[in-house]
Write an enzyme that holds these catalytic residues in place. Structure first.
Site, PDB file in Angstrom:
ATOM      1  NE  ARG A 167      50.910  43.804  40.958  1.00  0.00           N
ATOM      2  CZ  ARG A 167      49.691  43.373  40.638  1.00  0.00           C
ATOM      3  NH1 ARG A 167      48.724  44.238  40.372  1.00  0.00           N
ATOM      4  NH2 ARG A 167      49.449  42.084  40.582  1.00  0.00           N
ATOM      5  NE  ARG A 260      49.407  43.595  36.250  1.00  0.00           N
ATOM      6  CZ  ARG A 260      48.616  42.783  36.932  1.00  0.00           C
ATOM      7  NH1 ARG A 260      47.316  43.042  37.032  1.00  0.00           N
ATOM      8  NH2 ARG A 260      49.092  41.700  37.507  1.00  0.00           N
ATOM      9  NE  ARG A 271      50.806  37.294  39.716  1.00  0.00           N
ATOM     10  CZ  ARG A 271      50.018  38.019  40.510  1.00  0.00           C
ATOM     11  NH1 ARG A 271      48.890  38.501  40.039  1.00  0.00           N
ATOM     12  NH2 ARG A 271      50.356  38.267  41.749  1.00  0.00           N
TER      13      ARG A 271
HETATM   14  N1  LIG Z   1      40.117  35.254  48.032  1.00  0.00           N
HETATM   15  C1  LIG Z   1      40.589  36.460  47.828  1.00  0.00           C
HETATM   16  N2  LIG Z   1      41.225  36.765  46.694  1.00  0.00           N
HETATM   17  C2  LIG Z   1      41.669  38.033  46.531  1.00  0.00           C
HETATM   18  C3  LIG Z   1      41.468  39.039  47.489  1.00  0.00           C
HETATM   19  N3  LIG Z   1      42.005  40.183  47.031  1.00  0.00           N
HETATM   20  C4  LIG Z   1      42.518  39.909  45.817  1.00  0.00           C
HETATM   21  N4  LIG Z   1      42.313  38.623  45.509  1.00  0.00           N
HETATM   22  C5  LIG Z   1      42.653  37.894  44.280  1.00  0.00           C
HETATM   23  O1  LIG Z   1      44.028  37.596  44.301  1.00  0.00           O
HETATM   24  C6  LIG Z   1      44.484  37.490  42.959  1.00  0.00           C
HETATM   25  C7  LIG Z   1      45.791  38.217  42.812  1.00  0.00           C
HETATM   26  O2  LIG Z   1      45.597  39.584  42.991  1.00  0.00           O
HETATM   27  P1  LIG Z   1      46.768  40.614  42.737  1.00  0.00           P
HETATM   28  O3  LIG Z   1      47.987  40.158  43.474  1.00  0.00           O
HETATM   29  O4  LIG Z   1      46.278  41.992  43.025  1.00  0.00           O
HETATM   30  O5  LIG Z   1      47.115  40.410  41.197  1.00  0.00           O
HETATM   31  P2  LIG Z   1      46.285  40.695  39.850  1.00  0.00           P
HETATM   32  O6  LIG Z   1      45.018  39.892  39.880  1.00  0.00           O
HETATM   33  O7  LIG Z   1      47.224  40.226  38.835  1.00  0.00           O
HETATM   34  O8  LIG Z   1      46.033  42.164  39.776  1.00  0.00           O
HETATM   35  C8  LIG Z   1      43.356  38.022  42.090  1.00  0.00           C
HETATM   36  O9  LIG Z   1      42.686  36.896  41.532  1.00  0.00           O
HETATM   37  C9  LIG Z   1      42.463  38.739  43.042  1.00  0.00           C
HETATM   38  O10 LIG Z   1      41.101  38.688  42.612  1.00  0.00           O
HETATM   39  C10 LIG Z   1      40.760  38.678  48.687  1.00  0.00           C
HETATM   40  O11 LIG Z   1      40.528  39.473  49.580  1.00  0.00           O
HETATM   41  N5  LIG Z   1      40.359  37.399  48.789  1.00  0.00           N
HETATM   42  N1  LIG Z   2      40.239  44.986  27.162  1.00  0.00           N
HETATM   43  C1  LIG Z   2      41.541  45.222  27.321  1.00  0.00           C
HETATM   44  N2  LIG Z   2      42.336  45.298  26.239  1.00  0.00           N
HETATM   45  C2  LIG Z   2      43.662  45.514  26.380  1.00  0.00           C
HETATM   46  N3  LIG Z   2      44.286  45.690  27.559  1.00  0.00           N
HETATM   47  C3  LIG Z   2      43.555  45.631  28.675  1.00  0.00           C
HETATM   48  C4  LIG Z   2      42.147  45.398  28.621  1.00  0.00           C
HETATM   49  N4  LIG Z   2      41.675  45.390  29.886  1.00  0.00           N
HETATM   50  C5  LIG Z   2      42.740  45.616  30.678  1.00  0.00           C
HETATM   51  N5  LIG Z   2      43.853  45.764  29.971  1.00  0.00           N
HETATM   52  C6  LIG Z   2      45.251  45.961  30.453  1.00  0.00           C
HETATM   53  O1  LIG Z   2      45.667  44.677  30.928  1.00  0.00           O
HETATM   54  C7  LIG Z   2      46.504  44.813  32.072  1.00  0.00           C
HETATM   55  C8  LIG Z   2      45.909  43.971  33.216  1.00  0.00           C
HETATM   56  O2  LIG Z   2      44.713  44.590  33.654  1.00  0.00           O
HETATM   57  P1  LIG Z   2      44.333  44.631  35.206  1.00  0.00           P
HETATM   58  O3  LIG Z   2      43.118  45.483  35.311  1.00  0.00           O
HETATM   59  O4  LIG Z   2      45.530  44.991  36.004  1.00  0.00           O
HETATM   60  O5  LIG Z   2      43.963  43.085  35.441  1.00  0.00           O
HETATM   61  P2  LIG Z   2      43.578  42.278  36.760  1.00  0.00           P
HETATM   62  O6  LIG Z   2      43.150  43.271  37.788  1.00  0.00           O
HETATM   63  O7  LIG Z   2      42.476  41.377  36.322  1.00  0.00           O
HETATM   64  O8  LIG Z   2      44.797  41.538  37.147  1.00  0.00           O
HETATM   65  C9  LIG Z   2      46.570  46.289  32.413  1.00  0.00           C
HETATM   66  O9  LIG Z   2      47.799  46.793  31.912  1.00  0.00           O
HETATM   67  C10 LIG Z   2      45.369  46.881  31.648  1.00  0.00           C
HETATM   68  O10 LIG Z   2      45.624  48.204  31.253  1.00  0.00           O
END
Ligand SMILES: Nc1nc2c(ncn2[C@@H]2O[C@H](COP(=O)(O)OP(=O)(O)O)[C@@H](O)[C@H]2O)c(=O)[nH]1
Ligand SMILES: Nc1ncnc2c1ncn2[C@@H]1O[C@H](COP(=O)(O)OP(=O)(O)O)[C@@H](O)[C@H]1O
Length: 378
Positions: A167, A260, A271
């Site tokens: 990203r 986000r 998702r």
């Molecule tokens: N099994 C596994 N899952 C991962 C790993 N790193 C990230 N993830 C998972 O992949 C999913 C997607 O992550 P990401 O693309 O960063 O998107 P986000 O969760 O929306 O921030 C999330 O559920 C993460 O917890 C890894 O090393 N192993």
């Molecule tokens: N408790 C909350 N209330 C409102 N917004 C939140 C909260 N926790 C996280 N966010 C917002 O939600 C979005 C997704 O959070 P993020 O940490 O990227 O989620 P994940 O890592 O689980 O995918 C981000 O824009 C974050 O700022």
């Protein structure tokens, strides 16, 4: 002084022709020496099967010690060989070669080939890793960032590998190691990964090295991985704490994902579809010992800190994980769980005692909790 004498190797040579330098366990001899697959930075391992009279080069997991001229080796319980290097730096003197530990057995099964694993011995006792899972957009990354910002010397993030594109704010090596599918698949085959899974159409995985890097810095390792990855870790020998983060509602989850602004509409839909199954699995699979609801962010963060046993009065220093200083020339003796290391040379010296009775951890990562003391020689 009782106990069997240590096994000494004083003039290590390359390859397996040096019959003296092998460590015998059951029907196998492990020859530890030379370099690993021509890599001059890495001590090699070969196995001789006495029944078939065949030599093999196992897949070696983890980062191993640098080659050395001499070391002592001692067979421990649980399929581990303790290697004490002579004349090495304090952070490179004590190593464990796991040849039949639970981790090695599970990796052998997973990879379908012969496997051994290195784990460096360190003092100090960093706490067990934390696995955090939850649906995309629930706030895992936000909570982890808050924790690492408030306690930078206490927690370290295991940087995963992924085949998805970065990203716009994401940095390679910080948020993820962004990698090609072919490269990652080869590395998975080579045993470089602790776990991996296909998530939302991309490959994600935790490399053994990414956990070692955090453990080496003396910090508690945080893994942000999906439920499949958490399941693999749970089934593995890595003793971790498992936390699942739930959204207050599916509507709120969708709003957060949209706000986000990092995914296309199609990706958001994917998702959200996966989120339902993940939440169900998170709540009912028995993997997660702790469930947090991220409704109000500050409250959720407070609950997370409570779970981790930290509050604002807790000192923020990490646990020190130190190397071990040994005399350059020494002899080694084993007495139950204690290893006695006696300096050789003119002046009579104190004896160093390595206490292995409370070691923990091991591959993947470091073997921690080695006690160190001295005995005055009379
Ligand atoms: N099994 C596994 N899952 C991962 C790993 N790193 C990230 N993830 C998972 O992949 C999913 C997607 O992550 P990401 O693309 O960063 O998107 P986000 O969760 O929306 O921030 C999330 O559920 C993460 O917890 C890894 O090393 N192993
Ligand atoms: N408790 C909350 N209330 C409102 N917004 C939140 C909260 N926790 C996280 N966010 C917002 O939600 C979005 C997704 O959070 P993020 O940490 O990227 O989620 P994940 O890592 O689980 O995918 C981000 O824009 C974050 O700022």
């Amino acid at each position: 002084m009782g106990g069997p004498p240590a096994f000494f190797v004083d003039h290590l040579e390359n390859g397996h022709t040096n019959g003296d330098s092998s460590v015998e366990i059951g029907d196998r001899s492990y020859v530890i020496g030379g370099s690993h697959e021509g890599n001059p930075l890495f001590l090699g391992v070969q196995i001789h099967d006495k029944i078939t009279n065949k030599w093999s080069s196992p897949t070696v997991l983890g980062t191993g010690p640098k080659p050395c001229k001499a070391y002592s080796s001692i067979v421990l319980k649980q399929g581990r060989i303790l290697i004490i290097k002579k004349g090495s730096a304090s952070d490179d003197s004590i190593w464990f070669l796991e040849v039949d530990s639970p981790f090695v057995r599970e990796q052998r099964k997973l990879l379908g080939k012969e496997v051994v694993a290195w784990s460096k011995g360190v003092r100090g006792n960093a706490e067990k890793p934390i696995v955090i899972s939850g649906p995309s957009g629930v706030g895992k990354g936000t909570l982890i960032t808050m924790l690492m910002k408030e306690f930078p010397s206490m927690f370290g993030f295991s940087v995963s590998h992924t085949t998805r594109s970065p990203r716009c704010m994401e940095k390679n090596g910080v948020h993820y190691h962004f990698t090609d599918k072919n490269v990652m698949e080869k590395e998975i085959n080579d045993g470089k990964f602790l776990e991996f899974a296909s998530v939302h159409g991309n490959l994600y995985g935790t490399s053994i090295e990414s956990v070692e890097v955090v453990t080496d810095s003396g910090k508690r390792c945080i893994l942000d991985i999906d439920v499949q990855g958490a399941r693999s870790v749970k089934a593995s020998s890595l003793d971790a704490m498992f936390i699942f983060v739930c959204p207050p509602s599916m509507k709120e989850l969708e709003d957060r994902l949209r706000a986000r602004g990092t995914e296309t509409e199609e990706q958001i839909q994917k998702r959200l579809r996966n989120a339902e199954a993940e939440i169900k699995a998170g709540k009912s699979s028995g993997i997660f010992g702790h469930i947090l609801y991220n409704d109000n962010l500050d409250e959720c963060y407070k609950s997370l800190k409570n779970l981790l046993g930290i509050d604002n009065d807790t000192p923020v220093n990490g646990v020190e994980v130190e190397g071990i200083n040994l005399p350059k020339e020494h002899t080694v003796t084993k007495m139950e769980d204690k290893i006695l290391i006696q300096e050789t040379g003119e002046a009579a010296k104190n004896m160093i005692v390595l206490d292995l009775s409370s070691i923990n951890g091991g591959a993947p990562g470091r073997t921690r909790g080695i006690g160190l003391g001295t005995l005055k020689s009379s």
